[in-house]
Design a protein around this motif. Sequence first.
Motif, PDB file in Angstrom:
ATOM      1  N   VAL A 122      -4.307 -12.610   0.709  1.00 52.75           N
ATOM      2  CA  VAL A 122      -4.980 -11.663  -0.174  1.00 52.75           C
ATOM      3  C   VAL A 122      -5.496 -10.477   0.626  1.00 52.75           C
ATOM      4  N   VAL A 123      -5.906 -10.714   1.872  1.00 53.24           N
ATOM      5  CA  VAL A 123      -6.329  -9.617   2.746  1.00 53.24           C
ATOM      6  C   VAL A 123      -5.199  -8.596   2.896  1.00 53.24           C
ATOM      7  N   VAL A 124      -3.996  -9.092   3.091  1.00 46.55           N
ATOM      8  CA  VAL A 124      -2.840  -8.194   3.220  1.00 46.55           C
ATOM      9  C   VAL A 124      -2.595  -7.450   1.918  1.00 46.55           C
ATOM     10  N   LEU A 125      -2.671  -8.154   0.782  1.00 51.11           N
ATOM     11  CA  LEU A 125      -2.451  -7.517  -0.508  1.00 51.11           C
ATOM     12  C   LEU A 125      -3.501  -6.444  -0.774  1.00 51.11           C
ATOM     13  N   ALA A 126      -4.766  -6.748  -0.512  1.00 50.89           N
ATOM     14  CA  ALA A 126      -5.834  -5.764  -0.721  1.00 50.89           C
ATOM     15  C   ALA A 126      -5.648  -4.558   0.196  1.00 50.89           C
ATOM     16  N   SER A 127      -5.149  -4.788   1.402  1.00 47.42           N
ATOM     17  CA  SER A 127      -4.885  -3.673   2.315  1.00 47.42           C
ATOM     18  C   SER A 127      -3.781  -2.775   1.767  1.00 47.42           C
ATOM     19  N   LEU A 128      -2.745  -3.386   1.183  1.00 46.82           N
ATOM     20  CA  LEU A 128      -1.665  -2.588   0.591  1.00 46.82           C
ATOM     21  C   LEU A 128      -2.168  -1.777  -0.605  1.00 46.82           C
ATOM     22  N   LEU A 129      -3.023  -2.386  -1.430  1.00 45.02           N
ATOM     23  CA  LEU A 129      -3.600  -1.655  -2.556  1.00 45.02           C
ATOM     24  C   LEU A 129      -4.493  -0.512  -2.070  1.00 45.02           C
ATOM     25  N   THR A 130      -5.218  -0.752  -0.984  1.00 46.31           N
ATOM     26  CA  THR A 130      -6.024   0.315  -0.389  1.00 46.31           C
ATOM     27  C   THR A 130      -5.145   1.458   0.072  1.00 46.31           C
ATOM     28  N   LEU A 131      -4.055   1.120   0.740  1.00 45.12           N
ATOM     29  CA  LEU A 131      -3.121   2.150   1.198  1.00 45.12           C
ATOM     30  C   LEU A 131      -2.556   2.929   0.021  1.00 45.12           C
ATOM     31  N   PHE A 132      -2.218   2.232  -1.056  1.00 47.20           N
ATOM     32  CA  PHE A 132      -1.666   2.904  -2.240  1.00 47.20           C
ATOM     33  C   PHE A 132      -2.690   3.873  -2.837  1.00 47.20           C
ATOM     34  N   ALA A 133      -3.948   3.431  -2.942  1.00 49.22           N
ATOM     35  CA  ALA A 133      -4.983   4.291  -3.511  1.00 49.22           C
ATOM     36  C   ALA A 133      -5.200   5.534  -2.654  1.00 49.22           C
ATOM     37  N   LEU A 134      -5.208   5.369  -1.336  1.00 48.21           N
ATOM     38  CA  LEU A 134      -5.443   6.504  -0.457  1.00 48.21           C
ATOM     39  C   LEU A 134      -4.231   7.428  -0.389  1.00 48.21           C
ATOM     40  N   VAL A 135      -3.034   6.873  -0.530  1.00 42.47           N
ATOM     41  CA  VAL A 135      -1.842   7.725  -0.610  1.00 42.47           C
ATOM     42  C   VAL A 135      -1.887   8.581  -1.879  1.00 42.47           C
ATOM     43  N   ARG A 136      -2.383   8.015  -2.980  1.00 37.56           N
ATOM     44  CA  ARG A 136      -2.567   8.801  -4.207  1.00 37.56           C
ATOM     45  C   ARG A 136      -3.503   9.982  -3.967  1.00 37.56           C
ATOM     46  N   VAL A 137      -4.572   9.730  -3.243  1.00 37.35           N
ATOM     47  CA  VAL A 137      -5.493  10.823  -2.921  1.00 37.35           C
ATOM     48  C   VAL A 137      -4.776  11.881  -2.089  1.00 37.35           C
TER      49      VAL A 137
END
Length: 509
Positions: free
Chosen positions: A413-428
């Motif tokens: 889940v740590v890896v999944l949350a990191s990927l979601l974080t990356l996706f959110a920041l790429v959107r920014v």
Amino acid sequence: MTALVTLPVLLPMLGAAITVVGSRSALLQRVVGVVVLAAVAGLAVVLLVLADSRGPIVAELGGWAAPVGIALVADRVSALLLLVSTLVTLAVLIYAIDQRIADYGRATTSTTFHPMYLMLCAGVSLAYLTGDLFTLFVAFEVMLTASYVLITRRTGASRIRAGMTYVTVSLMSSLLFLTAVAMVYAATGTVNLADLAGRVEQLPPGLRGVLALMLLVVFGIKAAIVPLHFWLPDSYPNAPGPVAALFAGLLTKVSFYAMLRTQTLVAPRDEPWTLLLVLAVATMLVGAMGAVAQNDINRLLSFLLVSHIGFMLFGLAVFSAAGVGGAALYAAHHITVLATLFLVSGLITRHTGTVALDQMGGMLRSSPGLAVLFAIPAMTLAGIPPTAGFVAKFALLQAGAAAGVATAAVAGVVVLASLLTLFALVRVWVRVFWGEPKPALPDADPTDEAVVGTARTARPMYAATAGLVAVSLAIAAFAGPLSAVTGRAGTDLLAREPYRVAVLGEGAP
């Protein structure tokens, strides 16, 4: 050497008093604030070196020996977090002075900002250094009282509503905290943390579990863990930019430190804590998915703040030296990176005149330096190698894998949350920096605070933000020595005996 432990608390208090007396001089208030925080940062370096080489350093206030008297204790984890937190408060103060949030752009300075800012810093230092549960409550009250003033300094419907939410939740958690302190004292006859470490072992398992759960709820509210996080995304985005950066960097991490200290001393475990693992998973995923759904850049960062509290919870829930040490390292990195991102958000908002991502664009061409200042902490938060975020997450993943099948699954889940974080920041990144540049809004009133809508951003604001980026890069560059320090800190936290001996002396019951 023991007198050094008191100075990180006393100097900001003295500075606050001086800024009140000299409230008519804006220059005096600014100089006092910067000098005091620079001095505290230097003291934190000395305390960290001494604590790592000699063990915990203890100051007994008023000459009363623990557990009767109040003790201030600087060990590896408290000194490290004090150092990083002070560097953040110094950078944010420089940013706030240059943004004119301290005086709203008027010729005369505000009589409240600098005293309250320094008192908040004193409360943070006291929270890290206290060895007494009731004094920890006092430290939180000092922090929260100062934060009430800082978050409600400007009027407006949204800010008043956000301030009311923040104050109400904080008062409720403080009431619960005081109740928990009373319960602990009634059960054990002491509130000294080192003394508690020995006395709680004599309590029935059910009572120990109740006390541990009570403290978890108290600090869980303050740290914004799911499902106790609802107040944070509504409060921080409505605060002035530097205030939001300060709160994001410090307040939730101080609460996590209190959770780390109390759970390892008062409620030690020999195996992973299932309840905390579940809360860690929920916090990571709910925060990350909430961030992906946001169009307001400050709300997006607030949800990411919630998400990454879950990473620290995971390290604590593992209850191994590697997990606790990894959580401490992650907290040190997180203090810096979240404060940096909120400062960058303030710079972006200052240029575009809006917090809405769909109304931004093209800033890579107009402000390439700002793009760099965003990219580095964004990659750090997402855990891209070789940043500090990657080092800290790798330590947590190693601890999870070594702890067993269940914690290894949570590590996924740590890896999944990191990927979601990356996706959110790429959107920014895509919304803010790509596309065609949009003209900056004019500065309608040069004497106003001017937090938005102006292309004129003074260099010290950029310098303060760049300074925090440099701190984040330094954490990555010195990841080896820092990981060794936090590893030793994790061993000491779980062993508990070095802390108890330092505070109570040899032969303590």
